[in-house]
Design a protein around this motif. Structure first.
Motif, short mmCIF file in Angstrom:
data_model
loop_
_atom_site.label_atom_id
_atom_site.label_comp_id
_atom_site.label_asym_id
_atom_site.label_seq_id
_atom_site.Cartn_x
_atom_site.Cartn_y
_atom_site.Cartn_z
N LEU A 228 0.82 -1.20 0.00
CA LEU A 228 0.00 0.00 0.00
C LEU A 228 0.86 1.26 0.00
O LEU A 228 0.56 2.22 -0.71
N HIS A 229 1.93 1.26 0.79
CA HIS A 229 2.76 2.46 0.83
C HIS A 229 3.49 2.70 -0.49
O HIS A 229 3.75 3.83 -0.88
N ALA A 230 3.80 1.61 -1.21
CA ALA A 230 4.44 1.76 -2.51
C ALA A 230 3.47 2.37 -3.52
O ALA A 230 3.85 3.20 -4.36
N SER A 234 3.85 5.88 -5.43
CA SER A 234 3.74 5.99 -6.88
C SER A 234 2.79 7.11 -7.28
O SER A 234 3.09 7.92 -8.17
N GLY A 235 1.65 7.19 -6.59
CA GLY A 235 0.69 8.24 -6.89
C GLY A 235 1.25 9.62 -6.58
O GLY A 235 1.10 10.56 -7.37
N MET A 236 1.91 9.75 -5.44
CA MET A 236 2.43 11.06 -5.04
C MET A 236 3.57 11.52 -5.95
O MET A 236 3.66 12.68 -6.33
N ALA A 244 10.13 13.59 -3.31
CA ALA A 244 10.41 12.57 -2.30
C ALA A 244 9.13 12.21 -1.55
O ALA A 244 8.20 13.01 -1.46
N PHE A 245 9.14 10.97 -0.99
CA PHE A 245 7.98 10.47 -0.26
C PHE A 245 8.48 9.70 0.96
O PHE A 245 9.43 8.92 0.85
N MET A 341 -4.93 12.05 -4.96
CA MET A 341 -4.18 10.84 -5.30
C MET A 341 -4.26 9.81 -4.18
O MET A 341 -4.29 8.60 -4.42
N ALA A 342 -4.32 10.29 -2.94
CA ALA A 342 -4.48 9.37 -1.81
C ALA A 342 -5.85 8.70 -1.87
O ALA A 342 -5.97 7.48 -1.65
N ALA A 343 -6.89 9.48 -2.18
CA ALA A 343 -8.24 8.93 -2.26
C ALA A 343 -8.36 7.89 -3.37
O ALA A 343 -8.96 6.83 -3.19
#
Length: 358
Positions: A228-230, A234-236, A244-245, A341-343
């Motif tokens: 999920l974090h990947a 990717s979206g961010m 950076a993320f 993008m998170a949604a």
């Protein structure tokens, strides 16, 4: 293919900064979701240019027109098509950029890759493309409401000015009370003054957007290549100027030992929870029911209104002084894009989880 985002819930966007419009097609959106058009427009208004003295002066109404997939106020399960018409292009502002490459912009790489580029505002590489993400994200937010999921982002750093505390220390209801979209009024004023000063110098400045996802169901994400974090990363990182993320404690956690960093489990009235949330709500690539929080770093906008050295399309040294209407800092307008993008990511992974549970 590479103009689409998502798996089951899939957004395909189209359009350029100085073309006729920006739009998209959303496939896989659940049927029967009541769509609040005013909410969708309000989300676009948070992203649109000309909001304040610290954003670009370009004036666009950014009114969305839905073409399909919504009937009697509800989603039908069919593809949702939409468009936002461009109204205020000043293409002549970019005439002096036609034969030169702007430093740190997509001009050179686009020209080498495709053999042609739209120099008017960056064409497809313009941040105006993010309109389609905000529209789709606004719909995804409304679907997630039914699951009790709430997504909130805010500006947590501009240049050297930053919020030192965790998101839990701030009143997130204050985010929309200032043009910077920062929940700390004192820091917000300092950030605003810095952005305005930088704008006056013809320069730009970067910073960080923090995002918090509350109420995310347990079990979203896969343990190997579908973490999920990947997917969130990717979206961010597909957002313009994102560099950076990090999620959870991120790099800050490297200062701690494992015994300090571990989130200890406990039984909270029959529900297993963690006493801390250094993991940022994701463990093993799968959501654990705690708040998901992450940060996205954005670079200073590449287009600055001062003379810079560069080369022209023939490789000859020259100088360029950009004209036009540009953001001195993307952070205030990036906040709703990060939320969108998170949604889209969370709803997509929720739909994936439903199919794997059958």
């Amino acid at each position: 293919m590479f103009n689409s985002f998502g798996n089951i819930l899939r957004l395909t966007s189209f359009g350029e900064s100085h073309g006729k419009g920006i739009g998209g097609v959303i496939d896989g959106f659940p049927a029967g979701i009541r769509i609040d058009m005013d909410f969708v427009q309000a989300e676009l208004d948070r992203r649109r240019p000309g909001q304040s003295l610290i954003t670009t002066a370009r004036k666009e109404g950014d009114k969305v027109e839905f073409l399909s997939g919504i009937f009697e106020g509800k989603s039908t399960g069919c593809p949702i098509g939409f468009i936002v018409w461009n109204e205020n292009q000043h293409s002549s502002d970019y005439d002096n950029m036609k034969e030169v490459y702007r430093p740190s912009h997509a001009d050179y790489t686009y020209k080498v890759k495709y053999g042609i580029r739209d120099y008017r505002g960056g064409g497809r590489s313009s941040a105006r493309e993010t309109i389609s993400r905000v529209v789709a994200g606004a719909l995804a937010k409304q679907a997630l409401r039914q699951l009790g999921v709430k997504i909130t982002a805010y500006t947590s750093q501009v240049g050297p000015i930053r919020l030192e505390e965790n998101y839990t220390a701030y009143d997130l209801d204050l985010i929309e009370t200032n043009p910077v979209r920062c929940p700390d009024p004192v820091k917000a004023k300092e950030m605003e003054e810095l952005i305005f000063k930088t704008k006056g110098e013809g320069d730009t400045i970067g910073g960080v957007v923090t995002c918090v996802i509350k109420g995310c169901p347990i079990g979203l994400g896969q343990p190997v290549f579908g973490k999920l974090h990947a997917a969130l990363a990717s979206g961010m990182l597909s957002i313009n100027a994102a560099k950076a993320f990090e999620y959870g404690d991120g790099f800050k956690g490297l200062k701690q030992k494992g015994s300090e960093q571990n989130d200890v489990f406990f039984n909270n009235c029959g529900r297993i929870e963690t006493k801390t949330n250094h993991s940022g709500g994701i463990q093993g690539g799968i959501s654990n029911g705690q708040d998901i929080f992450f940060r996205v770093a954005f670079k200073p906008v590449a287009t600055v209104l001062m003379e810079q050295h560069t080369v022209n399309i023939d490789g000859v040294d020259t100088t360029l002084k950009a004209r036009g209407r540009h953001d001195p800092c993307v952070l205030p307008r990036a906040v709703p894009i990060v939320e969108a993008m998170a949604a889209l990511t969370i709803l997509d992974f929720y739909l994936i989880d439903r199919t794997t549970q059958l």
